[in-house]
Design an enzyme around this catalytic site. Structure first.
Site, PDB file in Angstrom:
ATOM      1  N   SER A 171     -42.984  52.469  71.913  1.00 25.11           N
ATOM      2  CA  SER A 171     -42.462  53.781  72.275  1.00 25.11           C
ATOM      3  C   SER A 171     -42.502  54.678  71.034  1.00 25.11           C
ATOM      4  O   SER A 171     -41.705  54.524  70.113  1.00 25.11           O
ATOM      5  CB  SER A 171     -41.024  53.634  72.780  1.00 25.11           C
ATOM      6  OG  SER A 171     -40.497  54.904  73.054  1.00 25.11           O
ATOM      7  N   HIS A 226     -47.199  54.182  73.741  1.00 26.23           N
ATOM      8  CA  HIS A 226     -46.388  54.793  74.796  1.00 26.23           C
ATOM      9  C   HIS A 226     -45.838  56.130  74.289  1.00 26.23           C
ATOM     10  O   HIS A 226     -45.085  56.175  73.317  1.00 26.23           O
ATOM     11  CB  HIS A 226     -45.243  53.844  75.165  1.00 26.23           C
ATOM     12  CG  HIS A 226     -44.440  54.279  76.344  1.00 26.23           C
ATOM     13  ND1 HIS A 226     -44.803  53.994  77.646  1.00 26.23           N
ATOM     14  CD2 HIS A 226     -43.288  54.970  76.423  1.00 26.23           C
ATOM     15  CE1 HIS A 226     -43.907  54.488  78.476  1.00 26.23           C
ATOM     16  NE2 HIS A 226     -42.963  55.097  77.764  1.00 26.23           N
ATOM     17  N   ASP A 280     -43.654  59.337  75.298  1.00 21.98           N
ATOM     18  CA  ASP A 280     -42.704  59.907  76.252  1.00 21.98           C
ATOM     19  C   ASP A 280     -42.741  61.422  76.188  1.00 21.98           C
ATOM     20  O   ASP A 280     -42.521  62.021  75.134  1.00 21.98           O
ATOM     21  CB  ASP A 280     -41.287  59.423  75.924  1.00 21.98           C
ATOM     22  CG  ASP A 280     -41.080  57.980  76.321  1.00 21.98           C
ATOM     23  OD1 ASP A 280     -41.384  57.647  77.484  1.00 21.98           O
ATOM     24  OD2 ASP A 280     -40.630  57.179  75.482  1.00 21.98           O
ATOM     25  N   MET A 289     -40.939  64.704  77.839  1.00 27.01           N
ATOM     26  CA  MET A 289     -39.774  65.132  78.630  1.00 27.01           C
ATOM     27  C   MET A 289     -39.708  66.656  78.637  1.00 27.01           C
ATOM     28  O   MET A 289     -40.120  67.293  77.665  1.00 27.01           O
ATOM     29  CB  MET A 289     -38.498  64.571  77.998  1.00 27.01           C
ATOM     30  CG  MET A 289     -38.557  63.056  77.799  1.00 27.01           C
ATOM     31  SD  MET A 289     -37.006  62.393  77.174  1.00 27.01           S
ATOM     32  CE  MET A 289     -37.481  60.689  76.826  1.00 27.01           C
ATOM     33  N   HIS A 299     -46.277  58.803  79.311  1.00 23.59           N
ATOM     34  CA  HIS A 299     -45.226  58.701  80.330  1.00 23.59           C
ATOM     35  C   HIS A 299     -44.647  60.091  80.571  1.00 23.59           C
ATOM     36  O   HIS A 299     -43.891  60.606  79.749  1.00 23.59           O
ATOM     37  CB  HIS A 299     -44.155  57.715  79.819  1.00 23.59           C
ATOM     38  CG  HIS A 299     -43.013  57.518  80.768  1.00 23.59           C
ATOM     39  ND1 HIS A 299     -41.851  56.874  80.403  1.00 23.59           N
ATOM     40  CD2 HIS A 299     -42.846  57.870  82.066  1.00 23.59           C
ATOM     41  CE1 HIS A 299     -41.021  56.828  81.435  1.00 23.59           C
ATOM     42  NE2 HIS A 299     -41.592  57.439  82.446  1.00 23.59           N
ATOM     43  N   MET A 333     -42.237  62.500  82.029  1.00 28.15           N
ATOM     44  CA  MET A 333     -40.930  62.686  82.673  1.00 28.15           C
ATOM     45  C   MET A 333     -40.710  64.183  82.809  1.00 28.15           C
ATOM     46  O   MET A 333     -39.860  64.781  82.141  1.00 28.15           O
ATOM     47  CB  MET A 333     -39.840  62.022  81.812  1.00 28.15           C
ATOM     48  CG  MET A 333     -39.863  60.507  81.908  1.00 28.15           C
ATOM     49  SD  MET A 333     -38.954  59.728  80.576  1.00 28.15           S
ATOM     50  CE  MET A 333     -40.226  59.717  79.328  1.00 28.15           C
ATOM     51  N   MET A 347     -38.780  51.567  85.514  1.00 24.61           N
ATOM     52  CA  MET A 347     -37.779  51.941  84.513  1.00 24.61           C
ATOM     53  C   MET A 347     -36.655  50.913  84.581  1.00 24.61           C
ATOM     54  O   MET A 347     -36.106  50.657  85.655  1.00 24.61           O
ATOM     55  CB  MET A 347     -37.227  53.342  84.795  1.00 24.61           C
ATOM     56  CG  MET A 347     -38.179  54.499  84.521  1.00 24.61           C
ATOM     57  SD  MET A 347     -38.895  54.567  82.868  1.00 24.61           S
ATOM     58  CE  MET A 347     -37.447  54.566  81.815  1.00 24.61           C
ATOM     59  N   GLY A 384     -34.889  59.037  79.790  1.00 31.21           N
ATOM     60  CA  GLY A 384     -34.406  60.190  79.020  1.00 31.21           C
ATOM     61  C   GLY A 384     -34.042  59.881  77.587  1.00 31.21           C
ATOM     62  O   GLY A 384     -34.213  60.721  76.718  1.00 31.21           O
ATOM     63  N   PHE A 385     -33.507  58.683  77.342  1.00 32.20           N
ATOM     64  CA  PHE A 385     -33.012  58.392  76.000  1.00 32.20           C
ATOM     65  C   PHE A 385     -33.326  56.973  75.569  1.00 32.20           C
ATOM     66  O   PHE A 385     -33.296  56.051  76.398  1.00 32.20           O
ATOM     67  CB  PHE A 385     -31.491  58.603  75.946  1.00 32.20           C
ATOM     68  CG  PHE A 385     -31.086  59.991  76.312  1.00 32.20           C
ATOM     69  CD1 PHE A 385     -31.014  60.984  75.340  1.00 32.20           C
ATOM     70  CD2 PHE A 385     -30.810  60.326  77.632  1.00 32.20           C
ATOM     71  CE1 PHE A 385     -30.667  62.282  75.689  1.00 32.20           C
ATOM     72  CE2 PHE A 385     -30.469  61.628  77.986  1.00 32.20           C
ATOM     73  CZ  PHE A 385     -30.395  62.615  77.019  1.00 32.20           C
ATOM     74  N   GLY A 394     -32.239  53.600  73.291  1.00 29.65           N
ATOM     75  CA  GLY A 394     -30.978  52.964  72.916  1.00 29.65           C
ATOM     76  C   GLY A 394     -29.985  52.737  74.037  1.00 29.65           C
ATOM     77  O   GLY A 394     -28.797  52.562  73.783  1.00 29.65           O
ATOM     78  N   ASP A 440     -39.933  49.587  80.997  1.00 26.43           N
ATOM     79  CA  ASP A 440     -39.564  50.578  79.982  1.00 26.43           C
ATOM     80  C   ASP A 440     -38.049  50.747  79.952  1.00 26.43           C
ATOM     81  O   ASP A 440     -37.445  51.152  80.945  1.00 26.43           O
ATOM     82  CB  ASP A 440     -40.254  51.909  80.324  1.00 26.43           C
ATOM     83  CG  ASP A 440     -40.043  52.974  79.261  1.00 26.43           C
ATOM     84  OD1 ASP A 440     -39.462  52.670  78.192  1.00 26.43           O
ATOM     85  OD2 ASP A 440     -40.455  54.123  79.504  1.00 26.43           O
ATOM     86  N   GLY A 441     -37.464  50.430  78.800  1.00 31.81           N
ATOM     87  CA  GLY A 441     -36.030  50.626  78.604  1.00 31.81           C
ATOM     88  C   GLY A 441     -35.310  49.352  78.245  1.00 31.81           C
ATOM     89  O   GLY A 441     -35.314  48.388  79.011  1.00 31.81           O
ATOM     90  N   GLY A 501     -39.194  49.676  72.038  1.00 27.48           N
ATOM     91  CA  GLY A 501     -38.504  50.778  71.366  1.00 27.48           C
ATOM     92  C   GLY A 501     -37.489  50.303  70.374  1.00 27.48           C
ATOM     93  O   GLY A 501     -37.702  49.303  69.666  1.00 27.48           O
ATOM     94  N   SER A 502     -36.337  50.966  70.371  1.00 31.05           N
ATOM     95  CA  SER A 502     -35.311  50.680  69.364  1.00 31.05           C
ATOM     96  C   SER A 502     -34.676  49.300  69.551  1.00 31.05           C
ATOM     97  O   SER A 502     -34.049  48.780  68.644  1.00 31.05           O
ATOM     98  CB  SER A 502     -34.228  51.765  69.401  1.00 31.05           C
ATOM     99  OG  SER A 502     -33.532  51.723  70.631  1.00 31.05           O
TER     100      SER A 502
HETATM  101  C1  DX5 Z   1     -37.910  56.373  77.798  1.00 30.84           C
HETATM  102  C2  DX5 Z   1     -38.277  55.576  76.573  1.00 30.84           C
HETATM  103  C3  DX5 Z   1     -37.130  54.695  76.195  1.00 30.84           C
HETATM  104  C4  DX5 Z   1     -37.132  54.061  74.855  1.00 30.84           C
HETATM  105  C5  DX5 Z   1     -37.387  52.617  74.903  1.00 30.84           C
HETATM  106  O1  DX5 Z   1     -38.866  56.430  78.743  1.00 30.84           O
HETATM  107  O2  DX5 Z   1     -39.527  54.955  76.642  1.00 30.84           O
HETATM  108  O3  DX5 Z   1     -36.847  53.826  77.214  1.00 30.84           O
HETATM  109  O4  DX5 Z   1     -37.872  54.688  73.929  1.00 30.84           O
HETATM  110  O5  DX5 Z   1     -36.752  51.991  73.855  1.00 30.84           O
HETATM  111  P1  DX5 Z   1     -35.284  51.373  73.842  1.00 30.84           P
HETATM  112  O6  DX5 Z   1     -34.713  51.395  75.204  1.00 30.84           O
HETATM  113  O7  DX5 Z   1     -35.512  49.988  73.315  1.00 30.84           O
HETATM  114  O8  DX5 Z   1     -34.521  52.210  72.885  1.00 30.84           O
HETATM  115 ZN    ZN Z   2     -41.174  55.826  78.496  1.00 31.19          ZN
END
Ligand code: DX5
Ligand code: ZN
Length: 221
Positions: free
Chosen positions: A8, A33, A35, A37, A66, A68, A137, A142-143, A145, A176-177, A198-199
């Site tokens: 991500s 990936h 994102d 938005m 992706h 959104m 999802m 949207g976010f 973490g 994703d997430g 991601g994080s």
């Molecule tokens: C939103 C993003 C998040 C995020 C994934 O579509 O793709 O879901 O960056 O990383 P996490 O959930 O691990 O922070």
């Molecule tokens: Zn995403």
């Protein structure tokens, strides 16, 4: 199907992006990936058209865009993508999802349909010929973490079954997430093919990118 990683890019260290891309290429990372938005479909802004352009120009790794955003069918032409790239559009973001998926295919890219955690799998029924993948999802979009929505694990299993029963064994499932090392293993066992990192994994604060990639590969094996 081969297990693949799609970092991500909103979680990358922007001050160190060139070195991080080189590390990802060295490890054979399959997708980037990205994102997008619009502050309407989700309450946030992240990356945009120029970021996709820069990634396309400076990396050999295919994109996984992706979207959104509301009414993506009216905005796809703003983005640079092509053969080998995945582009996902949300079922919930438009009245014309089939048109959006068709437009992606016409551009030579691979259409992916994204579903929020509460959206039923049945909405896939009449777009199966139009997709190369389903993006499930596993948090509300949207976010970064956020915590896993637990019932989405069962949704992955149900989605694999839904696709296989209809003869679409080649349609991939992306998750994703909150794809943490622990969750990634469960998601992989449930039938996920592409993991958005991601994080919670690759970009976790307490490990290097090299370690994060190796640990995630191990988890989804
Ligand atoms: C939103 C993003 C998040 C995020 C994934 O579509 O793709 O879901 O960056 O990383 P996490 O959930 O691990 O922070
Ligand atoms: Zn995403």
């Amino acid at each position: 199907m081969k297990k693949q990683i799609s970092p991500s890019m909103m979680c990358v260290d922007f001050m160190n992006i060139a070195a991080d891309l080189a590390t990802m290429e060295k490890h054979g990372i399959e997708y980037l990936h990205i994102d997008i938005m619009d502050g309407e479909f989700v309450n946030n802004y992240t990356l945009g058209t120029d970021f996709c352009k820069v990634m396309k120009k400076n990396s050999s790794i295919p994109l996984d865009i992706h979207l959104m955003i509301e009414k993506p069918e009216n905005k796809l032409s703003w983005f640079e993508f092509g053969e080998g790239d995945y582009v996902s559009v949300h079922y919930e973001s438009t009245k014309h999802i089939q048109r959006a998926l068709q437009q992606i295919k016409q551009r030579g890219a691979k259409p992916m349909i994204a579903l929020n955690p509460a959206t039923p799998l049945e909405v896939l029924e009449w777009v199966l010929p139009d997709i190369d993948a389903v993006l499930l999802m596993t948090v509300n979009p949207g976010f970064a973490g956020q915590k896993l929505v637990p019932q989405t694990l069962e949704k992955i299993t149900a989605c694999r079954k839904f696709l296989d029963e209809r003869g679409y064994t080649n349609v991939e499932i992306e998750v994703d997430g909150n794809v943490s090392f622990e969750n990634a293993r469960k998601m992989s066992d449930a039938g996920a093919d592409i993991f958005v990192a991601g994080s919670s994994s690759m970009f976790a604060k307490d490990i290097t990118l090299d370690e994060g990639i190796e640990k995630l590969r191990e988890a989804i094996k």
